[in-house]
Design an enzyme around this catalytic site. Structure first.
Site, PDB file in Angstrom:
ATOM      1  N   LYS A  33     -12.393  -2.216   6.120  1.00  0.00           N
ATOM      2  CA  LYS A  33     -10.911  -3.225   7.941  1.00  0.00           C
ATOM      3  C   LYS A  33     -11.879  -2.915   8.841  1.00  0.00           C
ATOM      4  CE  LYS A  33      -8.529  -3.632   3.878  1.00  0.00           C
ATOM      5  NZ  LYS A  33      -7.638  -2.510   2.959  1.00  0.00           N
TER       6      LYS A  33
ATOM      7  N   ASP B  74      -1.903   6.426   6.398  1.00  0.00           N
ATOM      8  CA  ASP B  74      -2.507   4.816   6.195  1.00  0.00           C
ATOM      9  C   ASP B  74      -3.195   3.913   6.890  1.00  0.00           C
ATOM     10  OD1 ASP B  74      -4.152   3.015   4.928  1.00  0.00           O
ATOM     11  OD2 ASP B  74      -3.099   3.273   3.232  1.00  0.00           O
TER      12      ASP B  74
ATOM     13  N   TRP C 243       0.932  -1.298  -0.531  1.00  0.00           N
ATOM     14  CA  TRP C 243      -0.314   0.380  -0.043  1.00  0.00           C
ATOM     15  C   TRP C 243       1.016   1.051  -0.060  1.00  0.00           C
ATOM     16  CZ3 TRP C 243      -3.933  -1.167  -2.112  1.00  0.00           C
ATOM     17  CH2 TRP C 243      -4.831  -2.684  -1.080  1.00  0.00           C
TER      18      TRP C 243
END
Ligand code: PLP
Length: 360
Positions: free
Chosen positions: A196, A172, A103
């Site tokens: 998530k 993030d 990511w």
């Protein structure tokens, strides 16, 4: 009776059962509106209460002061990868990134595509991202420092966040947001895809320190500007109403049932210890992350062969333990144990793992 499995999916992922039950219960008539929440206008008082409650709960859970804005932006965490450099980079200043996996790599790529002056000041790519870098120098003149607090695919997590004195942190937090308390003050921006740890797929939640908004270029398209969302309470256009409603229920569960993020962290630590203790004692299962870097949210491990891993995942599924396959880019096994996956599920998994090892 409905039969539910122990859900170890990485995202979209498990939701707290009381949240699902509350959704079911108020589906046909949301708070006396005579409509479901799927059907009410986002300009109605019913939805207004939902979004304002979700923002208020986020503020309380994280102890956010008035200097922070909370917004919901569609496009997932992935849209944030480009919105961040578009909105928060400053001409003549570098933007710093730490690369800890898939990511982060994508976030870096977007900043480079936008021709920003990207400095990757640390990376754990040399060992396939199995650790969190310890030593790095932050450019004192950087516009921001971007990092990923939990690496969903590689199973690593920052135990302690980087601590730049003057440079705002941009993080993030998709896969560990609301899993533990932290000091929000060093952060210029925090973002998390909902699917998530705080809800279903369809929106990202972003927390922006107000001084960061002064950087937003006037000539960006409306939907790509943070100020469009902060000025209109996330309702410049139609937001992901149902997703925000579920997020609100999850945050209510976190506050009222769990009792806040300190309690949540204790529980997450106990869950992590339960499964890592097994990995540490076993020669059969092998954790893939360095011990001092391992994640309390995504536990990544291998078995002695790919053949055994395949059987492990299939047998687990049959035994009511779902979602244990590692990300397609890395293989192996991964147990995602987000907030909503309880200690009972982790204990059931550990029991299954012991039994599988004994029989193998
Ligand atoms: C899943 C994930 C993403 C991507 O989220 P989308 O909402 O699918 O864009 C980004 N970062 C992290 C850390 C993730 O776990």
């Amino acid at each position: 009776m409905t039969k539910r499995i122990h859900n170890f999916n990485a995202g979209p992922a498990a939701l707290p059962l009381p949240v699902l039950e509350e959704m079911q219960q108020e589906l046909l008539d949301f708070k006396g509106s005579g409509m479901s929440i799927l059907e009410v206008s986002h300009r109605s008082k019913w939805f207004d209460e939902v979004i304002n409650d979700a923002v208020a709960r986020t503020r309380r859970l994280l102890n956010l002061g008035d200097d922070f804005e909370v917004v919901f932006i569609q496009g997932g965490a992935s849209l944030q990868f480009c919105m961040i450099p578009m909105n928060l980079a400053v001409d003549g200043q570098p933007v710093d990134y730490i690369n800890t996996g898939t990511w982060s790599t994508k976030a870096i790529k977007e900043a480079k595509t936008l021709k920003k002056q990207v400095h990757v000041i640390a990376s754990s790519e040399d060992r396939d991202f199995c650790y969190i870098p310890k030593a790095f120098d932050i450019d004192e003149g950087a516009a921001y420092l971007h990092f990923t607090s939990n690496n969903t695919i590689k199973g690593t997590q920052w135990a302690q966040f980087p601590n730049p004195r003057t440079v705002p942190l941009v993080c993030d937090m998709s896969s560990d947001f609301m899993s533990r308390p932290f000091d929000p003050q060093p952060f210029g921006l925090i973002y998390a895809g909902a699917q998530k740890n705080i809800g279903p797929a369809g929106t990202a939640l972003a927390i922006i320190r107000k001084d960061m908004l002064e950087r937003v270029p006037a000539d960006l398209p409306a939907m790509l500007k943070y100020t469009t969302f902060t000025e209109k309470n996330s309702m410049y256009n139609t937001p992901a109403c149902v997703v925000i409603y579920v997020i609100d229920l999850v945050l209510k569960w976190l506050e009222d049932t769990v009792g806040g993020l300190a309690n949540m962290e204790l529980l997450n630590r106990e869950k992590g210890k339960t499964i890592y203790d097994l990995l540490d004692r076993s020669d059969f299962y092998r954790g893939t992350a360095d011990k001092d870097s391992r994640s309390l949210m995504n536990v990544t491990f291998r078995l002695p062969s790919e053949e055994l891993e395949k059987r492990f995942i299939a047998d687990a599924q049959t035994a009511g333990l779902g979602g244990l396959k590692g990300h397609r880019s890395v293989g192996g096994c991964r147990a995602s144990i987000y907030n909503a996956t309880g200690l009972d599920a982790v204990k059931a998994l550990v029991e299954f793992m012991r039994e599988f090892e004994r029989k193998a």
